[in-house]
Each structure stands twice: as C-alpha cells, then as structure tokens.
Design a protein around this motif. Structure first.
Motif, short mmCIF file in Angstrom:
data_model
loop_
_atom_site.label_atom_id
_atom_site.label_comp_id
_atom_site.label_asym_id
_atom_site.label_seq_id
_atom_site.Cartn_x
_atom_site.Cartn_y
_atom_site.Cartn_z
N ARG A 1 0.84 -1.20 0.00
CA ARG A 1 0.00 0.00 0.00
C ARG A 1 0.88 1.26 0.00
NH1 ARG A 1 -5.60 1.75 0.26
NH2 ARG A 1 -5.41 3.93 0.80
N MET A 2 1.95 1.25 0.79
CA MET A 2 2.86 2.39 0.84
C MET A 2 3.48 2.64 -0.54
SD MET A 2 6.59 2.73 2.62
CE MET A 2 7.12 1.55 1.40
N VAL A 3 3.93 1.57 -1.19
CA VAL A 3 4.52 1.71 -2.52
C VAL A 3 3.48 2.25 -3.49
CG1 VAL A 3 5.58 0.47 -4.45
CG2 VAL A 3 6.24 -0.10 -2.11
N LEU A 4 2.28 1.71 -3.46
CA LEU A 4 1.21 2.17 -4.34
C LEU A 4 0.89 3.64 -4.09
CD1 LEU A 4 -0.90 1.50 -6.51
CD2 LEU A 4 -2.46 0.89 -4.63
N GLU A 5 0.79 4.04 -2.83
CA GLU A 5 0.51 5.44 -2.51
C GLU A 5 1.62 6.35 -3.04
OE1 GLU A 5 -0.02 5.46 1.73
OE2 GLU A 5 -2.11 4.80 1.57
N ASP A 6 2.87 5.93 -2.91
CA ASP A 6 4.00 6.72 -3.43
C ASP A 6 3.90 6.89 -4.94
OD1 ASP A 6 5.04 6.94 -0.88
OD2 ASP A 6 6.69 5.53 -1.22
#
Length: 71
Positions: free
Chosen positions: A18-23
């Motif tokens: 999720r963090m990678v996707l948000e970035d």
C-alpha cells in the motif's frame, strides 16, 4: 501477467505494498481509487510474490518501457 504462487500476504506485506502504491500514485498524480491504481496494485502483488521486495525495484517494474525498447 500473473505469477502463480502459493505464498500468502500478511498485514505487513499489504501495508508495505500500500505504501509503494501510494507513493507511485502521488508521484503520478493518480487517484488511489482509479483504474490505473487498481492495475498497478495487481502488478505490485504479482511482482512482490515473484520475489521483488525492494520499494524502488517495485516502482521501476511499474514504469513503462522506453519507446525504443517497446518497438
């Protein structure tokens, strides 16, 4: 492209993805609830299950091929 895997994702894995996707969505000014984000989320899970675990490498896997390589 879907990779067959018997691995499972836990809460830590999902938080990381999720963090990678948000970035990536922030960098590309894309909404998290849009179709592009959904496609990227599926690709991130596939690449993660394939064994790519570094955030920068995952982001690179979502980058399109340069035009001279795609032709």
């Amino acid at each position: 492209m879907t990779f067959s895997s018997f691995d499972t994702l836990d809460g830590t894995d999902l938080s990381f993805l999720r963090m990678v996707l948000e970035d990536v969505c922030a960098e590309r000014a894309l909404p998290l609830d849009g179709p592009e984000a959904a496609d990227m989320a599926r690709a991130l899970v596939d690449w993660y299950l394939f064994g790519i675990r570094h955030p920068q490498q995952l982001k690179q896997m979502l980058s399109p091929l340069p035009a001279f390589l795609a032709s």
